[in-house]
Design a protein around this motif. Structure first.
Motif, PDB file in Angstrom:
ATOM      1  N   UNK A 226      32.223  26.563  37.572  1.00 24.50           N
ATOM      2  CA  UNK A 226      31.404  27.766  37.455  1.00 24.50           C
ATOM      3  C   UNK A 226      32.272  29.005  37.272  1.00 24.50           C
ATOM      4  N   UNK A 227      31.741  29.970  36.551  1.00 24.89           N
ATOM      5  CA  UNK A 227      32.444  31.224  36.327  1.00 24.89           C
ATOM      6  C   UNK A 227      31.451  32.346  36.097  1.00 24.89           C
ATOM      7  N   UNK A 228      31.976  33.516  35.778  1.00 25.48           N
ATOM      8  CA  UNK A 228      31.138  34.691  35.540  1.00 25.48           C
ATOM      9  C   UNK A 228      31.677  35.421  34.314  1.00 25.48           C
ATOM     10  N   UNK A 229      30.764  35.772  33.413  1.00 22.82           N
ATOM     11  CA  UNK A 229      31.117  36.639  32.292  1.00 22.82           C
ATOM     12  C   UNK A 229      30.826  38.077  32.704  1.00 22.82           C
TER      13      UNK A 229
ATOM     14  N   UNK B  66      40.716  40.317  34.861  1.00 21.98           N
ATOM     15  CA  UNK B  66      40.178  39.202  34.077  1.00 21.98           C
ATOM     16  C   UNK B  66      41.244  38.213  33.609  1.00 21.98           C
ATOM     17  N   UNK B  67      42.385  38.219  34.271  1.00 17.72           N
ATOM     18  CA  UNK B  67      43.446  37.261  33.972  1.00 17.72           C
ATOM     19  C   UNK B  67      43.266  36.056  34.881  1.00 17.72           C
ATOM     20  N   UNK B  68      43.108  34.862  34.304  1.00 21.77           N
ATOM     21  CA  UNK B  68      42.898  33.633  35.063  1.00 21.77           C
ATOM     22  C   UNK B  68      44.252  33.028  35.395  1.00 21.77           C
ATOM     23  N   UNK B  69      44.516  32.791  36.683  1.00 24.96           N
ATOM     24  CA  UNK B  69      45.812  32.262  37.112  1.00 24.96           C
ATOM     25  C   UNK B  69      46.798  33.386  37.347  1.00 24.96           C
TER      26      UNK B  69
ATOM     27  N   UNK C 156      27.740  44.231  33.458  1.00 23.01           N
ATOM     28  CA  UNK C 156      26.763  43.211  33.845  1.00 23.01           C
ATOM     29  C   UNK C 156      27.465  41.862  34.034  1.00 23.01           C
ATOM     30  N   UNK C 157      27.102  41.133  35.106  1.00 23.51           N
ATOM     31  CA  UNK C 157      27.644  39.804  35.367  1.00 23.51           C
ATOM     32  C   UNK C 157      26.656  38.748  34.893  1.00 23.51           C
TER      33      UNK C 157
ATOM     34  N   UNK D   8      35.382  36.629  34.112  1.00 24.47           N
ATOM     35  CA  UNK D   8      35.775  37.621  35.114  1.00 24.47           C
ATOM     36  C   UNK D   8      36.728  37.058  36.161  1.00 24.47           C
ATOM     37  N   UNK D   9      37.745  37.831  36.489  1.00 19.79           N
ATOM     38  CA  UNK D   9      38.553  37.642  37.701  1.00 19.79           C
ATOM     39  C   UNK D   9      38.888  39.032  38.240  1.00 19.79           C
ATOM     40  N   UNK D  10      39.256  39.079  39.502  1.00 20.23           N
ATOM     41  CA  UNK D  10      39.611  40.366  40.111  1.00 20.23           C
ATOM     42  C   UNK D  10      40.975  40.863  39.634  1.00 20.23           C
TER      43      UNK D  10
END
Length: 202
Positions: free
Chosen positions: A185-188, A130-133, A42-43, A125-127
């Motif tokens: 803004x982001x998404x969990x 889930x690692x940012x950067x 779920x997002x 979340x990231x594609x």
């Protein structure tokens, strides 16, 4: 008369004690409550409320996000706008030559406006798992590569053309730190089902 009253008190006391033990062994009926399950994957759209950077935030650094929209399931508002989500920086990778810094943010708690807490398991979340950067840095040099074209031949002349193409070289710049700005803004994304046992009513 006194003996009669004393005997009556003893009998009533013994009866009350026996009835109390009898009730201890009885399962009282529980109030029914329909638990709401949020499925894995779920997002939940959120807004970051603080600056988070790999430059000065260590692993374990506590973070907080706020739900940017109401999240409904059928007609029930299970996550109202403004609900807080807390967590921490779980993993940090420092910048190196060729790669920018990266971090992973784990979310472990949802806090409703009436202070009721619900444990959850999720990440920002990231594609990229889930690692940012963690992206590649710009090339430190470019090289010129000639590309020769087919021979052009006219009635009285012939010519072989060439085009120079600029390509990135093998060297790359030093990586930079990754930052999430306040208000971004982001998404969990939930990595396990979340069981909502409490909802707010208007």
């Amino acid at each position: 008369m006194k003996k009669f009253l004393l005997t009556l008190i003893l009998i009533l006391g013994l009866y009350s004690f026996c009835r109390a033990e009898e009730f201890d062994n009885i399962q009282l009926p529980m109030r029914d409550y329909d638990e709401i399950e949020l499925a894995k994957g779920t997002f939940i759209p959120v807004i970051n409320i603080q600056d988070i950077s790999t430059e000065y935030c260590p692993e374990g650094y506590k973070v907080k996000f706020i739900a940017s929209n109401d999240l409904f399931l059928h007609e029930t508002n299970i996550i109202p706008k403004g609900t807080e989500f807390t967590g921490y920086v779980e993993e940090i990778h420092e910048p190196v030559i060729g790669t920018n810094a990266s971090m992973k943010i784990r979310i472990n708690k949802m806090l409703l406006s009436d202070t009721f807490e619900i444990p959850i398991k999720g990440y920002i979340y990231t594609s990229n798992n889930n690692m940012i950067g963690g992206g590649l840095t710009a090339p430190a040099e470019y090289v010129k590569v000639p590309h020769y074209q087919q021979k052009f031949q006219g009635r009285f002349w012939s010519h072989r053309g060439a085009t120079l193409q600029i390509r990135p070289g093998g060297k790359r710049l030093m990586g930079e730190h990754t930052r999430l700005n306040a208000g971004e803004e982001g998404i969990i994304i939930l990595t396990a089902p979340a069981y909502i046992t409490h909802t707010l009513t208007n």
